[in-house]
Design an enzyme around this catalytic site. Sequence first.
Site, PDB file in Angstrom:
ATOM      1  N   ARG A  39       0.917  -1.387  -0.003  1.00  0.00           N
ATOM      2  CA  ARG A  39       0.040  -0.063  -0.088  1.00  0.00           C
ATOM      3  C   ARG A  39       0.864   1.296   0.031  1.00  0.00           C
ATOM      4  O   ARG A  39       0.324   2.378  -0.407  1.00  0.00           O
ATOM      5  CB  ARG A  39      -0.921   0.287   1.111  1.00  0.00           C
ATOM      6  CG  ARG A  39      -2.098  -1.079   0.970  1.00  0.00           C
ATOM      7  CD  ARG A  39      -3.068  -1.097   2.187  1.00  0.00           C
ATOM      8  NE  ARG A  39      -4.149  -1.695   1.891  1.00  0.00           N
ATOM      9  CZ  ARG A  39      -5.151  -2.136   2.644  1.00  0.00           C
ATOM     10  NH1 ARG A  39      -4.984  -2.076   3.983  1.00  0.00           N
ATOM     11  NH2 ARG A  39      -6.384  -2.598   2.271  1.00  0.00           N
ATOM     12  N   LYS A 200     -18.548 -15.183   3.814  1.00  0.00           N
ATOM     13  CA  LYS A 200     -19.646 -14.933   4.193  1.00  0.00           C
ATOM     14  C   LYS A 200     -20.565 -14.285   3.153  1.00  0.00           C
ATOM     15  O   LYS A 200     -20.383 -13.538   2.196  1.00  0.00           O
ATOM     16  CB  LYS A 200     -19.782 -13.903   5.285  1.00  0.00           C
ATOM     17  CG  LYS A 200     -19.283 -14.312   6.650  1.00  0.00           C
ATOM     18  CD  LYS A 200     -18.998 -13.403   7.563  1.00  0.00           C
ATOM     19  CE  LYS A 200     -20.160 -12.305   7.826  1.00  0.00           C
ATOM     20  NZ  LYS A 200     -19.970 -11.360   9.045  1.00  0.00           N
ATOM     21  N   GLY A 354      -8.923  -8.219  -0.359  1.00  0.00           N
ATOM     22  CA  GLY A 354      -7.451  -8.228   0.364  1.00  0.00           C
ATOM     23  C   GLY A 354      -6.975  -9.811   0.372  1.00  0.00           C
ATOM     24  O   GLY A 354      -6.012 -10.106   0.145  1.00  0.00           O
ATOM     25  N   GLY A 377     -13.046  -3.606   0.733  1.00  0.00           N
ATOM     26  CA  GLY A 377     -14.197  -3.042   0.936  1.00  0.00           C
ATOM     27  C   GLY A 377     -14.650  -2.178  -0.094  1.00  0.00           C
ATOM     28  O   GLY A 377     -15.753  -2.155  -0.735  1.00  0.00           O
TER      29      GLY A 377
HETATM   30  P1  ADP Z   1     -11.667 -11.082   0.056  1.00  0.00           P
HETATM   31  O1  ADP Z   1     -10.794 -10.538   1.293  1.00  0.00           O
HETATM   32  O2  ADP Z   1     -10.883 -11.308  -1.111  1.00  0.00           O
HETATM   33  O3  ADP Z   1     -12.796 -10.176  -0.241  1.00  0.00           O
HETATM   34  P2  ADP Z   1     -13.095 -12.642   1.943  1.00  0.00           P
HETATM   35  O4  ADP Z   1     -12.657 -11.965   3.044  1.00  0.00           O
HETATM   36  O5  ADP Z   1     -14.404 -12.511   1.383  1.00  0.00           O
HETATM   37  O6  ADP Z   1     -12.169 -12.620   0.635  1.00  0.00           O
HETATM   38  O7  ADP Z   1     -13.070 -14.094   2.158  1.00  0.00           O
HETATM   39  C1  ADP Z   1     -11.929 -14.738   2.677  1.00  0.00           C
HETATM   40  C2  ADP Z   1     -11.840 -16.031   3.623  1.00  0.00           C
HETATM   41  O8  ADP Z   1     -12.952 -16.820   3.279  1.00  0.00           O
HETATM   42  C3  ADP Z   1     -10.659 -16.582   4.005  1.00  0.00           C
HETATM   43  O9  ADP Z   1     -10.304 -16.205   5.177  1.00  0.00           O
HETATM   44  C4  ADP Z   1     -11.118 -18.034   3.795  1.00  0.00           C
HETATM   45  O10 ADP Z   1     -10.507 -18.788   4.933  1.00  0.00           O
HETATM   46  C5  ADP Z   1     -12.747 -18.125   3.919  1.00  0.00           C
HETATM   47  N1  ADP Z   1     -12.934 -19.120   3.149  1.00  0.00           N
HETATM   48  C6  ADP Z   1     -12.889 -19.390   2.235  1.00  0.00           C
HETATM   49  N2  ADP Z   1     -13.702 -20.838   1.872  1.00  0.00           N
HETATM   50  C7  ADP Z   1     -14.180 -21.119   2.869  1.00  0.00           C
HETATM   51  C8  ADP Z   1     -14.823 -22.139   3.405  1.00  0.00           C
HETATM   52  N3  ADP Z   1     -15.323 -23.348   2.430  1.00  0.00           N
HETATM   53  N4  ADP Z   1     -15.214 -22.286   4.512  1.00  0.00           N
HETATM   54  C9  ADP Z   1     -14.722 -21.334   5.650  1.00  0.00           C
HETATM   55  N5  ADP Z   1     -13.984 -20.249   5.209  1.00  0.00           N
HETATM   56  C10 ADP Z   1     -13.716 -20.281   3.901  1.00  0.00           C
HETATM   57 MG    MG Z   2     -11.063 -10.375   3.253  1.00  0.00          MG
END
Ligand code: ADP
Ligand code: MG
Length: 398
Positions: A39, A200, A354, A377
């Site tokens: 960053r 989520k 992220g 976000g």
């Molecule tokens: P980003 O930061 O790219 O937006 P998110 O924060 O939405 O992604 O999601 C990342 C998280 O999702 C990671 O910590 C990962 O461990 C979790 N994750 C991915 N697949 C699963 C799963 N099947 N069960 C539980 N957690 C999961």
């Molecule tokens: Mg994330």
Amino acid sequence: MYDINKKTLKDMDFKGKKVLVRVDFNVPLKEGEVTDSTRIKAALPTIEYLIREEAKVLLISHLGRPGGEVNEDLRMDAVAKELANQLNKEVKKADDCIGKEVKKAANNLENGEVLLLENSRFYPGEKANDPEFSKKLASLADLYVNDAFGAAHRAHATTVGVTEYLPSAAGFLMQKELNALGEVMAAPESPFVAIMGGAKVSDKIDVIKNLINKVDILIVAGGIANTFLLAKGYEVGDSLVEADKVDLARELMAEAEEKGVNIVLPIDVVIADEFSNDAETQVVKVDQIPAGWQVLDCGGPESLEQYKEIIKNAKTVIWNGPLGVFEMEKFAHGTVELAKALGQSDAHSVIGGGDSAAAINLAGVADQMDHISTGGGASLMFFEGKELPGVVALDEIE
Ligand code: ADP
Ligand code: MG
């Protein structure tokens, strides 16, 4: 070219002016050192430009979650040191971000000098977007530049409030992010594929709702796939699910079908008997998930084959959210293989989030992506089709 219609650095005259620059220096720290300077590096073009233009550069950022009070572990000193390294130039550091002392330090700056202010979140007025706090910040400078794309989804004092009191413009990073994300959403070349993973469903509902109107294929993977599998009538054992989102998942799938969007769910998955890197694992078809087991990676061989085929034929791909719990090596395979497939494809590829960016780095394919957003976000909010408060607040081009 996607047009943000906002003032940018080229629209302002900086010579001898005090410029308050909102940067996103919310970087990871360990034992008083910056452990990832991505960053900081991303903000260099704007800072270096302002130095060349002989501005007096006042930088401000939040760091971590100090909750509106001073937290010694979240001071910006380590960031100042790393920034000085990157710029190869002295960076002054203030121990506050408003007040007499800071004002004095700002007024004492020579043209081309850089002063990093203290963590803006030491004051509750930052997150509250308090006009009094904003006024005090604004009183330090003549002009304001927002280069913190990663904070642009927040209406805070340093992203929105200060623009009430100072002429404001977007920095180069802000511009680059808005162009890259704006272009992919405004004029994507077909087939347009979105890959949504992560943990989520509730985080991604609005993104999925918006993308259903834009994409040809929507791959739903990661933890959120479980809720969709459940909605289709499969058993998912002890997998992470959001029971109160099952109906919504069903509605989204129906809506996608109506619009001719292909929602792609995993065919086979890696399951584990516990949430641990030492767990016992198996690969099973999604209709064979036994009770007591949980899906921790959507990248079974047949799922991956399917994803690779889709990516190979895609012209545009956006990716948000890993396919599995990639932080644990045992469950990183699907995410890493998908990243590699993206690296090999000729599709225009844009990564938001992220954890997704971290996964791309883990796979060593960052160079092969067209754009990796510095904002988690903020990029999600962009994919939701919403306006970012930190962008809306900037001055328009006359
Ligand atoms: P980003 O930061 O790219 O937006 P998110 O924060 O939405 O992604 O999601 C990342 C998280 O999702 C990671 O910590 C990962 O461990 C979790 N994750 C991915 N697949 C699963 C799963 N099947 N069960 C539980 N957690 C999961
Ligand atoms: Mg994330």
